[in-house]
Design a protein around this motif. Structure first.
Motif, PDB file in Angstrom:
ATOM      1  N   LYS A   1       1.060  -1.319  -0.005  1.00  0.00           N
ATOM      2  CA  LYS A   1       0.186   0.021   0.226  1.00  0.00           C
ATOM      3  C   LYS A   1       1.189   1.475   0.289  1.00  0.00           C
ATOM      4  CE  LYS A   1      -0.891  -0.149   4.413  1.00  0.00           C
ATOM      5  NZ  LYS A   1       0.036   0.241   5.373  1.00  0.00           N
ATOM      6  N   ASN A   2       2.039   1.082   0.360  1.00  0.00           N
ATOM      7  CA  ASN A   2       3.407   2.285  -0.155  1.00  0.00           C
ATOM      8  C   ASN A   2       3.340   2.614  -1.263  1.00  0.00           C
ATOM      9  OD1 ASN A   2       2.359   2.604   3.821  1.00  0.00           O
ATOM     10  ND2 ASN A   2       3.678   1.163   3.372  1.00  0.00           N
ATOM     11  N   ASP A   3       4.637   3.970  -1.070  1.00  0.00           N
ATOM     12  CA  ASP A   3       5.111   4.881  -2.216  1.00  0.00           C
ATOM     13  C   ASP A   3       6.109   4.715  -2.350  1.00  0.00           C
ATOM     14  OD1 ASP A   3       4.147   4.526  -5.088  1.00  0.00           O
ATOM     15  OD2 ASP A   3       2.158   6.519  -4.799  1.00  0.00           O
ATOM     16  N   CYS A   4       6.815   4.347  -1.376  1.00  0.00           N
ATOM     17  CA  CYS A   4       8.169   4.586  -0.708  1.00  0.00           C
ATOM     18  C   CYS A   4       8.789   4.905  -2.838  1.00  0.00           C
ATOM     19  CB  CYS A   4       9.195   3.598  -0.615  1.00  0.00           C
ATOM     20  SG  CYS A   4       8.203   3.467   1.194  1.00  0.00           S
ATOM     21  N   TYR A   5       9.414   5.946  -3.062  1.00  0.00           N
ATOM     22  CA  TYR A   5       9.821   6.471  -3.607  1.00  0.00           C
ATOM     23  C   TYR A   5      11.324   5.264  -4.511  1.00  0.00           C
ATOM     24  CZ  TYR A   5       8.029  10.754  -2.460  1.00  0.00           C
ATOM     25  OH  TYR A   5       6.812  11.624  -2.241  1.00  0.00           O
ATOM     26  N   TYR A   6      11.831   4.404  -4.060  1.00  0.00           N
ATOM     27  CA  TYR A   6      13.290   4.122  -4.298  1.00  0.00           C
ATOM     28  C   TYR A   6      12.279   2.600  -4.415  1.00  0.00           C
ATOM     29  CZ  TYR A   6      12.279   3.159   1.557  1.00  0.00           C
ATOM     30  OH  TYR A   6      11.823   2.672   2.361  1.00  0.00           O
ATOM     31  N   CYS A   7      11.324   1.875  -4.264  1.00  0.00           N
ATOM     32  CA  CYS A   7      11.493   1.003  -4.085  1.00  0.00           C
ATOM     33  C   CYS A   7      10.684  -0.060  -5.205  1.00  0.00           C
ATOM     34  CB  CYS A   7      10.613   0.330  -3.085  1.00  0.00           C
ATOM     35  SG  CYS A   7      10.284  -1.154  -3.082  1.00  0.00           S
ATOM     36  N   GLY A   8      10.590  -0.617  -5.992  1.00  0.00           N
ATOM     37  CA  GLY A   8      10.723  -1.493  -7.960  1.00  0.00           C
ATOM     38  C   GLY A   8       8.794  -2.188  -7.107  1.00  0.00           C
ATOM     39  N   ILE A   9       8.286  -2.450  -5.695  1.00  0.00           N
ATOM     40  CA  ILE A   9       6.812  -2.998  -5.517  1.00  0.00           C
ATOM     41  C   ILE A   9       5.773  -1.539  -5.631  1.00  0.00           C
ATOM     42  CG2 ILE A   9       8.154  -5.300  -4.988  1.00  0.00           C
ATOM     43  CD1 ILE A   9       7.111  -4.953  -2.504  1.00  0.00           C
ATOM     44  N   ARG A  10       6.648  -0.813  -4.943  1.00  0.00           N
ATOM     45  CA  ARG A  10       5.714   0.439  -4.620  1.00  0.00           C
ATOM     46  C   ARG A  10       4.038   0.866  -5.174  1.00  0.00           C
ATOM     47  NH1 ARG A  10       6.093   5.284  -7.595  1.00  0.00           N
ATOM     48  NH2 ARG A  10       6.094   6.847  -5.825  1.00  0.00           N
ATOM     49  N   CYS A  11       3.391   1.325  -4.630  1.00  0.00           N
ATOM     50  CA  CYS A  11       1.872   0.858  -5.306  1.00  0.00           C
ATOM     51  C   CYS A  11       1.895   1.547  -6.979  1.00  0.00           C
ATOM     52  CB  CYS A  11       1.025   1.615  -4.036  1.00  0.00           C
ATOM     53  SG  CYS A  11       0.297   3.417  -3.517  1.00  0.00           S
ATOM     54  N   SER A  12       1.867   2.840  -6.971  1.00  0.00           N
ATOM     55  CA  SER A  12       2.156   3.578  -7.800  1.00  0.00           C
ATOM     56  C   SER A  12       2.700   2.890  -9.228  1.00  0.00           C
ATOM     57  CB  SER A  12       2.283   4.943  -8.384  1.00  0.00           C
ATOM     58  OG  SER A  12       2.709   5.477  -7.392  1.00  0.00           O
ATOM     59  N   ASN A  13       3.222   1.550  -9.000  1.00  0.00           N
ATOM     60  CA  ASN A  13       4.060   1.349  -9.849  1.00  0.00           C
ATOM     61  C   ASN A  13       3.610  -0.130 -10.814  1.00  0.00           C
ATOM     62  OD1 ASN A  13       5.811  -0.074 -12.203  1.00  0.00           O
ATOM     63  ND2 ASN A  13       6.969  -1.244 -10.257  1.00  0.00           N
ATOM     64  N   THR A  14       2.298   0.127 -10.994  1.00  0.00           N
ATOM     65  CA  THR A  14       1.521  -0.427 -11.918  1.00  0.00           C
ATOM     66  C   THR A  14       1.976  -1.956 -12.850  1.00  0.00           C
ATOM     67  OG1 THR A  14       1.158   1.591 -14.371  1.00  0.00           O
ATOM     68  CG2 THR A  14      -0.740   1.597 -12.535  1.00  0.00           C
ATOM     69  N   LYS A  15       3.155  -1.604 -13.226  1.00  0.00           N
ATOM     70  CA  LYS A  15       3.446  -2.649 -14.037  1.00  0.00           C
ATOM     71  C   LYS A  15       4.490  -3.467 -12.889  1.00  0.00           C
ATOM     72  CE  LYS A  15       6.074   0.513 -17.934  1.00  0.00           C
ATOM     73  NZ  LYS A  15       7.385   1.639 -18.063  1.00  0.00           N
ATOM     74  N   ALA A  16       4.337  -3.370 -12.442  1.00  0.00           N
ATOM     75  CA  ALA A  16       4.600  -4.569 -11.120  1.00  0.00           C
ATOM     76  C   ALA A  16       3.702  -5.185 -11.772  1.00  0.00           C
ATOM     77  CB  ALA A  16       5.027  -4.589  -9.999  1.00  0.00           C
ATOM     78  N   GLU A  17       3.821  -6.489 -11.508  1.00  0.00           N
ATOM     79  CA  GLU A  17       3.235  -8.495 -11.933  1.00  0.00           C
ATOM     80  C   GLU A  17       2.639  -8.372 -10.266  1.00  0.00           C
ATOM     81  OE1 GLU A  17       3.147 -11.671 -13.690  1.00  0.00           O
ATOM     82  OE2 GLU A  17       4.673 -10.395 -15.409  1.00  0.00           O
ATOM     83  N   ARG A  18       1.703  -8.091  -9.787  1.00  0.00           N
ATOM     84  CA  ARG A  18       1.026  -8.147  -8.015  1.00  0.00           C
ATOM     85  C   ARG A  18       0.789  -9.828  -8.245  1.00  0.00           C
ATOM     86  NH1 ARG A  18       3.704  -3.760  -6.049  1.00  0.00           N
ATOM     87  NH2 ARG A  18       3.251  -2.467  -7.664  1.00  0.00           N
ATOM     88  N   TYR A  19       1.745 -11.028  -6.820  1.00  0.00           N
ATOM     89  CA  TYR A  19       1.158 -12.003  -6.864  1.00  0.00           C
ATOM     90  C   TYR A  19       0.872 -11.309  -4.947  1.00  0.00           C
ATOM     91  CZ  TYR A  19       5.770 -12.753  -4.945  1.00  0.00           C
ATOM     92  OH  TYR A  19       7.058 -12.520  -4.061  1.00  0.00           O
ATOM     93  N   ARG A  20       0.343 -12.963  -4.224  1.00  0.00           N
ATOM     94  CA  ARG A  20       0.084 -13.961  -3.218  1.00  0.00           C
ATOM     95  C   ARG A  20       1.113 -15.007  -2.522  1.00  0.00           C
ATOM     96  NH1 ARG A  20      -4.533  -9.847  -3.018  1.00  0.00           N
ATOM     97  NH2 ARG A  20      -3.871  -8.044  -1.777  1.00  0.00           N
TER      98      ARG A  20
END
Ligand code: 5AD
Ligand code: FES
Length: 347
Positions: A65-84
């Motif tokens: 849920k976070n949007d840390c500017y340095y991190c590839g899995i930040r919530c604004s990165n819509t290109k990240a393919e999410r998984y659980r």
């Protein structure tokens, strides 16, 4: 104090002043650098012999849920393919890890509300039932005091939560306004109070970081006296606002590992995957500068490349067994050995 080139081992890092720490961190004298790393290595050998502890890393969700500017899995990165991963998939990772000799499992993930306290308690209890001789480390970010308490009661032993930077103005340059250093530090205090073995740390060379920021981080860690300290170079991720920033350097990371080892001789300090990513022998060099832990990935190969915090992360195509064999060999070659042990902190 002018630093004697050969006297690093006689410097008292438990009390060394900010001015002296800064001089050590800034020096371009190669002899001092080499002596510092050597002193740290000897300190680790004194407390841990040539033993290296392993932690099996299970990256069980990249939703965040976070949007840390340095991190590839930040919530604004819509290109990240999410998984659980499901509880069963996590348990399968642990079974595989147990066979390979792991006695600590690190459950790491983004801040994912799907993993409620109830869900986490079910996972923690199931792992503890299957592997009562293993330690569980959580690395799932900021949660409430009651959440931390409930997960501890369910059997979690340790918690990793890097403070990232202890300078508020720098914290604000790395994180969105929804996150605050005060809350991060409050979480760390709560974790410690509850009785977790706590790990904190920071990225080396993160954007806008100054030498004075790093000195504050060292002083904070010395004061907080955590059982574990995780540091690694910042590495840009191409789908974040920091895509064009430079990585942290190998030598500065090694120097900081050495200084931390000399400050907190008994701490568990990993040679991180990020260190292995900026240099093919980064993890070996980390051990030779005083690190005493490695954290190979136990996540299913299918999801590994999706847990992408930064670019070019190593080991994303390897099975857990391949990584552990590769690491065993790397560690043997520099005169150390991996042990089958929970590797708890000993005061
Ligand atoms: N480079 C290096 N480390 C990173 N982390 C997050 N993003 C990056 C990056 N781009 C680190 C943070 C976090 C830990 C899980 O990974 O310090 O606490
Ligand atoms: Fe993963 Fe070497 S540790 S391939």
């Amino acid at each position: 104090m002018p630093i004697n080139k050969n006297a690093n081992m006689r410097l008292n890092f438990a009390t060394l002043s900010a001015v002296d720490l800064k001089e050590l961190l800034l020096t371009s004298d190669a002899t001092i650098h080499t002596n510092l790393l050597q002193a740290a290595r000897l300190k680790a050998l004194k407390h841990f012999q040539n033993k290296i502890y392993i932690r099996g890393l299970i990256e069980f969700t990249n939703y965040c849920k976070n949007d840390c500017y340095y991190c590839g899995i930040r919530c604004s990165n819509t290109k990240a393919e999410r998984y659980r991963l499901t509880k069963e998939e996590i348990l399968a990772c642990c079974r595989n890890g147990y066979e390979l000799g792991f006695r600590t499992f690190v459950l790491q993930g983004g801040e994912d509300a799907y993993f409620s306290d109830k869900a986490m308690i079910a996972i923690i209890s199931a792992i503890k039932t299957a592997h009562p001789d293993c330690a569980i480390t959580l690395s799932i970010g900021e949660r409430s005091l009651s959440s931390y308490k409930a997960m501890f009661a369910a059997g979690a032993d340790r918690y990793l939560l890097r403070h990232e930077t202890v300078t508020p103005s720098h914290y604000a340059l790395l994180h969105p306004p929804t996150l605050s250093l005060a809350n991060r530090l409050n979480c760390l205090e709560n974790l410690k109070k509850i009785g977790y073995q706590v790990g904190t740390g920071f990225m080396v060379g993160s954007p806008f970081q100054t030498i004075d920021n790093l000195i504050e981080d060292l002083l904070f860690i010395r004061r907080f006296n955590p059982q574990m300290i995780g540091i690694g170079p910042f590495i840009p991720h191409h789908d974040t606002p920091f895509r064009d920033k430079n990585s942290g350097t190998l030598q500065q990371t090694l120097r900081l590992i050495a200084m931390l080892r000399l400050m907190l001789p008994k701490a568990l300090i990993p040679a991180t995957t990020a260190l292995g990513t900026i240099d093919p022998c980064g993890r070996e060099q980390g051990i030779l500068a005083g690190a005493n832990v490695v954290m190979p990935n136990l996540s299913p190969v299918m999801v590994r490349s999706k847990y992408s915090l930064y670019d070019n992360k190593i080991c994303t195509g390897e099975e857990a067994a391949e990584c552990i064999n590769c690491l065993k060999e790397r560690i043997r070659k520099i005169g150390y050995e991996i042990v089958v042990d929970r590797g708890d902190y000993r005061a």
